[in-house]
Design a protein around this motif. Structure first.
Motif, PDB file in Angstrom:
ATOM      1  N   THR A   1      13.587   5.488 -50.995  1.00 34.48           N
ATOM      2  CA  THR A   1      13.276   5.982 -52.389  1.00 34.48           C
ATOM      3  C   THR A   1      12.276   5.213 -53.236  1.00 34.48           C
ATOM      4  O   THR A   1      11.602   5.807 -53.829  1.00 34.48           O
ATOM      5  CB  THR A   1      14.801   5.926 -53.206  1.00 34.48           C
ATOM      6  OG1 THR A   1      15.777   7.000 -52.450  1.00 34.48           O
ATOM      7  CG2 THR A   1      14.404   6.675 -54.328  1.00 34.48           C
ATOM      8  N   VAL A   2      12.247   3.918 -53.147  1.00 36.77           N
ATOM      9  CA  VAL A   2      11.492   2.967 -53.717  1.00 36.77           C
ATOM     10  C   VAL A   2      10.051   2.802 -53.108  1.00 36.77           C
ATOM     11  O   VAL A   2       8.972   2.721 -53.823  1.00 36.77           O
ATOM     12  CB  VAL A   2      12.127   1.538 -53.767  1.00 36.77           C
ATOM     13  CG1 VAL A   2      11.230   0.593 -54.597  1.00 36.77           C
ATOM     14  CG2 VAL A   2      13.687   1.545 -54.835  1.00 36.77           C
TER      15      VAL A   2
ATOM     16  N   CYS B   1       5.553  10.527 -61.313  1.00 36.43           N
ATOM     17  CA  CYS B   1       6.241  10.124 -62.604  1.00 36.43           C
ATOM     18  C   CYS B   1       6.595   8.595 -62.573  1.00 36.43           C
ATOM     19  O   CYS B   1       7.050   8.268 -63.611  1.00 36.43           O
ATOM     20  CB  CYS B   1       7.726  10.805 -62.663  1.00 36.43           C
ATOM     21  SG  CYS B   1       7.492  12.814 -62.381  1.00 36.43           S
ATOM     22  N   LEU B   2       6.358   7.947 -61.380  1.00 35.29           N
ATOM     23  CA  LEU B   2       6.790   6.391 -61.466  1.00 35.29           C
ATOM     24  C   LEU B   2       5.534   5.631 -61.814  1.00 35.29           C
ATOM     25  O   LEU B   2       4.296   5.949 -61.372  1.00 35.29           O
ATOM     26  CB  LEU B   2       7.105   5.780 -60.028  1.00 35.29           C
ATOM     27  CG  LEU B   2       8.522   6.698 -59.729  1.00 35.29           C
ATOM     28  CD1 LEU B   2       8.780   6.411 -58.283  1.00 35.29           C
ATOM     29  CD2 LEU B   2       9.740   6.329 -60.271  1.00 35.29           C
ATOM     30  N   PRO B   3       5.511   4.506 -62.399  1.00 40.04           N
ATOM     31  CA  PRO B   3       4.655   3.638 -62.741  1.00 40.04           C
ATOM     32  C   PRO B   3       3.951   2.798 -61.479  1.00 40.04           C
ATOM     33  O   PRO B   3       4.806   2.236 -60.927  1.00 40.04           O
ATOM     34  CB  PRO B   3       4.974   2.517 -63.881  1.00 40.04           C
ATOM     35  CG  PRO B   3       6.392   2.923 -63.767  1.00 40.04           C
ATOM     36  CD  PRO B   3       6.881   4.249 -63.165  1.00 40.04           C
ATOM     37  N   GLU B   4       2.798   2.925 -61.287  1.00 41.79           N
ATOM     38  CA  GLU B   4       2.276   2.399 -59.802  1.00 41.79           C
ATOM     39  C   GLU B   4       2.513   0.820 -60.001  1.00 41.79           C
ATOM     40  O   GLU B   4       2.607   0.298 -58.913  1.00 41.79           O
ATOM     41  CB  GLU B   4       1.078   2.959 -59.515  1.00 41.79           C
ATOM     42  CG  GLU B   4       0.263   2.410 -58.451  1.00 41.79           C
ATOM     43  CD  GLU B   4      -0.817   3.078 -57.998  1.00 41.79           C
ATOM     44  OE1 GLU B   4      -1.758   2.702 -57.248  1.00 41.79           O
ATOM     45  OE2 GLU B   4      -1.147   4.375 -58.384  1.00 41.79           O
TER      46      GLU B   4
ATOM     47  N   PRO C   1       6.646   6.105 -52.624  1.00 47.58           N
ATOM     48  CA  PRO C   1       5.604   6.440 -53.488  1.00 47.58           C
ATOM     49  C   PRO C   1       4.335   5.585 -53.188  1.00 47.58           C
ATOM     50  O   PRO C   1       3.167   5.879 -53.593  1.00 47.58           O
ATOM     51  CB  PRO C   1       6.242   6.315 -54.892  1.00 47.58           C
ATOM     52  CG  PRO C   1       7.667   6.365 -54.606  1.00 47.58           C
ATOM     53  CD  PRO C   1       8.074   5.957 -53.330  1.00 47.58           C
TER      54      PRO C   1
ATOM     55  N   VAL D   1       4.230  -1.125 -61.660  1.00 51.06           N
ATOM     56  CA  VAL D   1       5.727  -1.782 -61.519  1.00 51.06           C
ATOM     57  C   VAL D   1       6.223  -1.691 -60.031  1.00 51.06           C
ATOM     58  O   VAL D   1       6.782  -2.650 -59.511  1.00 51.06           O
ATOM     59  CB  VAL D   1       6.691  -0.942 -62.205  1.00 51.06           C
ATOM     60  CG1 VAL D   1       8.066  -1.382 -62.006  1.00 51.06           C
ATOM     61  CG2 VAL D   1       6.499  -1.070 -63.692  1.00 51.06           C
ATOM     62  N   LEU D   2       5.933  -0.493 -59.330  1.00 48.12           N
ATOM     63  CA  LEU D   2       6.135  -0.386 -57.786  1.00 48.12           C
ATOM     64  C   LEU D   2       5.533  -1.214 -57.126  1.00 48.12           C
ATOM     65  O   LEU D   2       6.026  -1.869 -56.329  1.00 48.12           O
ATOM     66  CB  LEU D   2       6.086   1.030 -57.440  1.00 48.12           C
ATOM     67  CG  LEU D   2       6.942   2.166 -57.694  1.00 48.12           C
ATOM     68  CD1 LEU D   2       6.502   3.643 -57.219  1.00 48.12           C
ATOM     69  CD2 LEU D   2       8.397   1.854 -57.334  1.00 48.12           C
TER      70      LEU D   2
ATOM     71  N   GLY E   1      11.319   9.981 -53.116  1.00 43.40           N
ATOM     72  CA  GLY E   1      10.309   9.031 -53.616  1.00 43.40           C
ATOM     73  C   GLY E   1       8.871   9.773 -53.543  1.00 43.40           C
ATOM     74  O   GLY E   1       8.209   9.620 -54.543  1.00 43.40           O
TER      75      GLY E   1
ATOM     76  N   LEU F   1       8.916  11.824 -56.638  1.00 45.46           N
ATOM     77  CA  LEU F   1       8.734  11.023 -57.819  1.00 45.46           C
ATOM     78  C   LEU F   1       7.406  10.364 -58.186  1.00 45.46           C
ATOM     79  O   LEU F   1       7.390   9.906 -59.345  1.00 45.46           O
ATOM     80  CB  LEU F   1      10.079   9.978 -57.824  1.00 45.46           C
ATOM     81  CG  LEU F   1      11.518  10.728 -58.202  1.00 45.46           C
ATOM     82  CD1 LEU F   1      12.478   9.581 -57.806  1.00 45.46           C
ATOM     83  CD2 LEU F   1      11.516  11.469 -59.547  1.00 45.46           C
ATOM     84  N   GLN F   2       6.745  10.390 -57.055  1.00 46.41           N
ATOM     85  CA  GLN F   2       5.429   9.499 -57.249  1.00 46.41           C
ATOM     86  C   GLN F   2       4.510   9.943 -58.555  1.00 46.41           C
ATOM     87  O   GLN F   2       4.258   8.678 -59.088  1.00 46.41           O
ATOM     88  CB  GLN F   2       4.579   9.599 -55.903  1.00 46.41           C
ATOM     89  CG  GLN F   2       3.493   8.784 -55.827  1.00 46.41           C
ATOM     90  CD  GLN F   2       2.402   9.230 -55.010  1.00 46.41           C
ATOM     91  OE1 GLN F   2       2.027  10.226 -55.037  1.00 46.41           O
ATOM     92  NE2 GLN F   2       2.036   8.096 -54.037  1.00 46.41           N
TER      93      GLN F   2
END
Length: 260
Positions: free
Chosen positions: A17-18, A233-236, A21, A238-239, A227, A230-231
């Motif tokens: 999941t983490v 929507c997730l801050p790149e 993305p 931070v990931l 994952g 959600l890509q």
């Protein structure tokens, strides 16, 4: 149900999941969990990790394909050159690097610089616009072939190496992630088949742990879909930083185990 099966499913779900993305299947982080927590022997841990990639991959790829993110020729070029590399890497892993101590050193040598690179690129990004052009054909071929060999040795598919290298060029993650995951899935399938054949010529634990690999893969199948969904929507940033910290920490752990 054996606790290792449940633990493998949960680990595959959370890690995928983490990592999905940013174009990483999660096998690079699942590997030490299998080796140290779940007790998979070396070198059987490598084909078990490849089995995880094979089972987990379709979840993310289906979602990316549905969103139209797999268009273009980058994925095809990566697959073409990583395939022969992963088969060669599998042979090296079985016949030249069977010992667990050597394996820990090599894991540390991979994860420490990878984690440092990811953190550096996140904290001090290059001042350049995103470049949608691919690397030159010879450069891409050399990169993919090398990563295929390393992926065959470590059982990580290669996405954790291809992604950062292509991202350092300035290509956007929205284009990199689907292509590297496609290459990871294809090369992992070839690598798992190669290990199954090599197991016939080796007396050691070369064949994968089928039940554990399938359990981890099922978790990864679900986590990979989530994952990929959600890509956007997730801050790149931070990931990327999280992946770098995890890789460096795991590399340091194995380096400490290797010298102790």
């Amino acid at each position: 149900m054996d606790w290792t099966i449940c633990a493998g499913l949960a680990a595959g779900l959370l890690i995928s999941t983490v990592t999905t993305p940013v174009g990483v299947s999660g096998a690079v982080f699942l590997l030490p969990v299998q080796l140290s927590v779940l007790g998979v022997p070396s070198p059987a841990v490598t084909p078990t990790n490849l089995l995880f990639n094979v089972v987990a991959g379709p979840g993310a790829l289906w979602r990316y394909r549905r969103d139209g993110a797999l268009r273009g020729g980058l994925a095809r070029r990566l697959v073409l050159w990583t395939l022969p590399g992963v088969i060669a890497g599998a042979a090296v892993r079985v016949f030249a690097l069977p010992g667990p101590d050597v394996f820990r050193v090599l894991v540390a040598a991979l994860l420490l610089p990878l984690g440092a690179w990811l953190c550096l690129r996140t904290l001090r990004p290059a001042r350049q616009r995103f470049d949608t052009a691919e690397p030159s054909a010879p450069a891409l071929a050399a990169l993919a072939l090398t990563v295929g060999v390393v992926g065959g040795i470590y059982g990580i598919g290669g996405g954790s190496l291809l992604g950062p290298v292509l991202a350092a060029r300035g290509m956007p993650m929205a284009r990199i992630a689907p292509a590297t995951l496609a290459a990871t899935f294809t090369t992992s399938a070839a690598g798992a088949a190669a290990y199954a054949v090599l197991a016939l010529a080796s007396s050691g634990p070369v064949a994968p742990d089928w039940w554990l690999g399938l359990a981890c893969g099922l978790g990864g199948l679900i986590g990979g879909y989530l994952g990929a969904k959600l890509q956007p929507c997730l801050p790149e940033t931070v990931l990327r930083l999280l992946l770098g910290i995890l890789a460096a920490a795991l590399g340091a752990l194995y380096a400490a185990e290797a010298v102790s």
